[in-house]
Design a protein around this motif. Structure first.
Motif, PDB file in Angstrom:
ATOM      1  N   LEU A  15       0.829  -1.208   0.000  1.00 39.90           N
ATOM      2  CA  LEU A  15       0.000   0.000   0.000  1.00 39.90           C
ATOM      3  C   LEU A  15       0.868   1.264   0.000  1.00 39.90           C
ATOM      4  O   LEU A  15       0.574   2.225  -0.717  1.00 39.90           O
ATOM      5  N   LYS A  16       1.941   1.252   0.787  1.00 41.34           N
ATOM      6  CA  LYS A  16       2.842   2.409   0.822  1.00 41.34           C
ATOM      7  C   LYS A  16       3.497   2.632  -0.533  1.00 41.34           C
ATOM      8  O   LYS A  16       3.579   3.765  -1.016  1.00 41.34           O
ATOM      9  N   ALA A  17       3.971   1.556  -1.144  1.00 47.49           N
ATOM     10  CA  ALA A  17       4.600   1.682  -2.464  1.00 47.49           C
ATOM     11  C   ALA A  17       3.589   2.201  -3.481  1.00 47.49           C
ATOM     12  O   ALA A  17       3.911   3.068  -4.309  1.00 47.49           O
ATOM     13  N   ALA A  18       2.365   1.712  -3.399  1.00 51.23           N
ATOM     14  CA  ALA A  18       1.331   2.137  -4.343  1.00 51.23           C
ATOM     15  C   ALA A  18       1.008   3.622  -4.187  1.00 51.23           C
ATOM     16  O   ALA A  18       0.897   4.346  -5.173  1.00 51.23           O
ATOM     17  N   VAL A  19       0.872   4.079  -2.958  1.00 49.45           N
ATOM     18  CA  VAL A  19       0.518   5.491  -2.772  1.00 49.45           C
ATOM     19  C   VAL A  19       1.667   6.397  -3.202  1.00 49.45           C
ATOM     20  O   VAL A  19       1.446   7.469  -3.772  1.00 49.45           O
ATOM     21  N   LEU A  28      -2.123  14.628  -4.464  1.00 44.46           N
ATOM     22  CA  LEU A  28      -2.646  13.744  -3.412  1.00 44.46           C
ATOM     23  C   LEU A  28      -4.163  13.765  -3.344  1.00 44.46           C
ATOM     24  O   LEU A  28      -4.801  12.731  -3.143  1.00 44.46           O
ATOM     25  N   ALA A  29      -4.737  14.938  -3.512  1.00 41.56           N
ATOM     26  CA  ALA A  29      -6.190  15.080  -3.394  1.00 41.56           C
ATOM     27  C   ALA A  29      -6.942  14.277  -4.454  1.00 41.56           C
ATOM     28  O   ALA A  29      -8.132  14.000  -4.289  1.00 41.56           O
ATOM     29  N   THR A  30      -6.260  13.900  -5.527  1.00 42.42           N
ATOM     30  CA  THR A  30      -6.931  13.156  -6.598  1.00 42.42           C
ATOM     31  C   THR A  30      -6.749  11.653  -6.481  1.00 42.42           C
ATOM     32  O   THR A  30      -7.310  10.904  -7.276  1.00 42.42           O
ATOM     33  N   ILE A  31      -5.990  11.204  -5.509  1.00 45.28           N
ATOM     34  CA  ILE A  31      -5.786   9.758  -5.335  1.00 45.28           C
ATOM     35  C   ILE A  31      -6.996   9.175  -4.615  1.00 45.28           C
ATOM     36  O   ILE A  31      -7.334   9.591  -3.509  1.00 45.28           O
ATOM     37  N   THR A  32      -7.627   8.219  -5.254  1.00 41.02           N
ATOM     38  CA  THR A  32      -8.796   7.571  -4.651  1.00 41.02           C
ATOM     39  C   THR A  32      -8.397   6.235  -4.034  1.00 41.02           C
ATOM     40  O   THR A  32      -7.377   5.644  -4.407  1.00 41.02           O
ATOM     41  N   VAL A  33      -9.220   5.781  -3.113  1.00 43.34           N
ATOM     42  CA  VAL A  33      -8.975   4.474  -2.491  1.00 43.34           C
ATOM     43  C   VAL A  33      -9.094   3.384  -3.549  1.00 43.34           C
ATOM     44  O   VAL A  33      -8.326   2.410  -3.535  1.00 43.34           O
ATOM     45  N   SER A  34     -10.001   3.558  -4.493  1.00 45.11           N
ATOM     46  CA  SER A  34     -10.150   2.553  -5.560  1.00 45.11           C
ATOM     47  C   SER A  34      -8.881   2.450  -6.394  1.00 45.11           C
ATOM     48  O   SER A  34      -8.408   1.341  -6.675  1.00 45.11           O
ATOM     49  N   ALA A  35      -8.320   3.584  -6.796  1.00 42.24           N
ATOM     50  CA  ALA A  35      -7.090   3.571  -7.590  1.00 42.24           C
ATOM     51  C   ALA A  35      -5.939   2.989  -6.779  1.00 42.24           C
ATOM     52  O   ALA A  35      -5.110   2.234  -7.297  1.00 42.24           O
ATOM     53  N   LEU A  36      -5.897   3.327  -5.518  1.00 39.98           N
ATOM     54  CA  LEU A  36      -4.861   2.817  -4.629  1.00 39.98           C
ATOM     55  C   LEU A  36      -4.963   1.293  -4.496  1.00 39.98           C
ATOM     56  O   LEU A  36      -3.956   0.582  -4.590  1.00 39.98           O
ATOM     57  N   ALA A  40      -2.146  -1.438  -5.695  1.00 39.36           N
ATOM     58  CA  ALA A  40      -1.558  -2.364  -4.715  1.00 39.36           C
ATOM     59  C   ALA A  40      -2.035  -3.801  -4.906  1.00 39.36           C
ATOM     60  O   ALA A  40      -1.561  -4.707  -4.218  1.00 39.36           O
ATOM     61  N   GLU A  41      -2.989  -3.975  -5.819  1.00 39.88           N
ATOM     62  CA  GLU A  41      -3.577  -5.286  -6.095  1.00 39.88           C
ATOM     63  C   GLU A  41      -4.210  -5.906  -4.850  1.00 39.88           C
ATOM     64  O   GLU A  41      -3.982  -7.067  -4.503  1.00 39.88           O
ATOM     65  N   ASN A  43      -8.140  -5.366  -2.375  1.00 39.28           N
ATOM     66  CA  ASN A  43      -9.474  -4.777  -2.493  1.00 39.28           C
ATOM     67  C   ASN A  43      -9.592  -3.552  -1.584  1.00 39.28           C
ATOM     68  O   ASN A  43      -8.762  -3.335  -0.700  1.00 39.28           O
ATOM     69  N   ARG A  44     -10.612  -2.762  -1.833  1.00 43.26           N
ATOM     70  CA  ARG A  44     -10.805  -1.512  -1.078  1.00 43.26           C
ATOM     71  C   ARG A  44     -10.918  -1.772   0.424  1.00 43.26           C
ATOM     72  O   ARG A  44     -10.396  -1.012   1.232  1.00 43.26           O
ATOM     73  N   ALA A  45     -11.583  -2.840   0.800  1.00 42.27           N
ATOM     74  CA  ALA A  45     -11.753  -3.154   2.223  1.00 42.27           C
ATOM     75  C   ALA A  45     -10.400  -3.363   2.897  1.00 42.27           C
ATOM     76  O   ALA A  45     -10.209  -2.983   4.063  1.00 42.27           O
ATOM     77  N   THR A  46      -9.456  -3.931   2.165  1.00 39.15           N
ATOM     78  CA  THR A  46      -8.109  -4.152   2.718  1.00 39.15           C
ATOM     79  C   THR A  46      -7.432  -2.815   2.992  1.00 39.15           C
ATOM     80  O   THR A  46      -6.761  -2.654   4.021  1.00 39.15           O
ATOM     81  N   VAL A  47      -7.618  -1.861   2.105  1.00 43.57           N
ATOM     82  CA  VAL A  47      -7.039  -0.536   2.325  1.00 43.57           C
ATOM     83  C   VAL A  47      -7.579   0.035   3.629  1.00 43.57           C
ATOM     84  O   VAL A  47      -6.818   0.475   4.496  1.00 43.57           O
TER      85      VAL A  47
END
Length: 192
Positions: A15-19, A28-36, A40-41, A43-47
């Motif tokens: 997750l850190k590498a992905a962000v 930063l303001a345009t980064i969504t949890v879905s894109a993240l 990171a391969e 799911n959103r719940a894992t984030v």
């Protein structure tokens, strides 16, 4: 979830590498949890299991950078000549210049308030530790140690933000900051 579990550590590392990858490409303001999650391969719940929001993840991903800035500031000898920035400070500003795109993302107008606050906090802790350990210059006894440290920490973060948004070169930034920093750390002849 146990943060010491190797699986959790691997997921956090992804997750850190992905962000950081995404932050290198967009605000930063345009980064969504879905894109993240896609990057990171996971799911959103894992984030959300690991971080409440993108800002918390960014702050965690930049923690080593914050620690490096705090260590560099704490290494600067307060008695170095005014006209020459100490080596650790020069190295710090060279590091900032080499990573200007990331610092600009973190400290610029659309950056992470949490990251800036974390950087000020770490610097304040390092400077407070140094000052209470006997490295505080004479002439500042009427100013609480924590206030003195917070003042200088805020100044450094502000100068770093200015340098990366304005494109100031490290060979200009380090000596300029050093002259200001020394003024904030040394008593004047009238105070003695």
């Amino acid at each position: 979830m146990n943060p010491e579990d190797p699986r959790a550590q691997r997921t956090r590392a992804r997750l850190k590498a992905a962000v950081l990858d995404l932050a290198a490409q967009q605000e930063l303001a345009t980064i969504t949890v879905s894109a993240l999650a896609r990057r990171a391969e996971v799911n959103r719940a894992t984030v959300y299991l690991h971080y409440p929001d993108v800002d918390a993840l960014v702050t965690d991903a930049m923690e080593e950078t914050v620690a490096a800035v705090a260590r560099a500031a704490a290494l600067c000898p307060l008695d170095a000549p005014r006209d020459r920035a100490p080596g650790p400070l020069e190295e710090l500003f060279e590091h900032v210049a080499a990573n200007a795109h990331m610092y600009r993302r973190m400290l610029g107008p659309h950056g992470s308030a949490r990251f800036a606050a974390r950087m000020r906090e770490r610097l304040t802790v390092e400077l407070t530790r140094r000052f209470t350990g006997g490295a505080r210059p004479a002439g500042w006894d009427d100013v609480p140690v924590g206030v003195h440290a917070a003042y200088l920490a805020g100044a450094l973060v502000g100068v770093i933000a200015h340098c990366v948004t304005e494109g100031t070169r490290p060979e200009e930034s380090a000596p300029a900051f050093w002259r200001l920093f020394r003024t904030g750390c040394q008593s004047t002849p009238d105070d003695r």
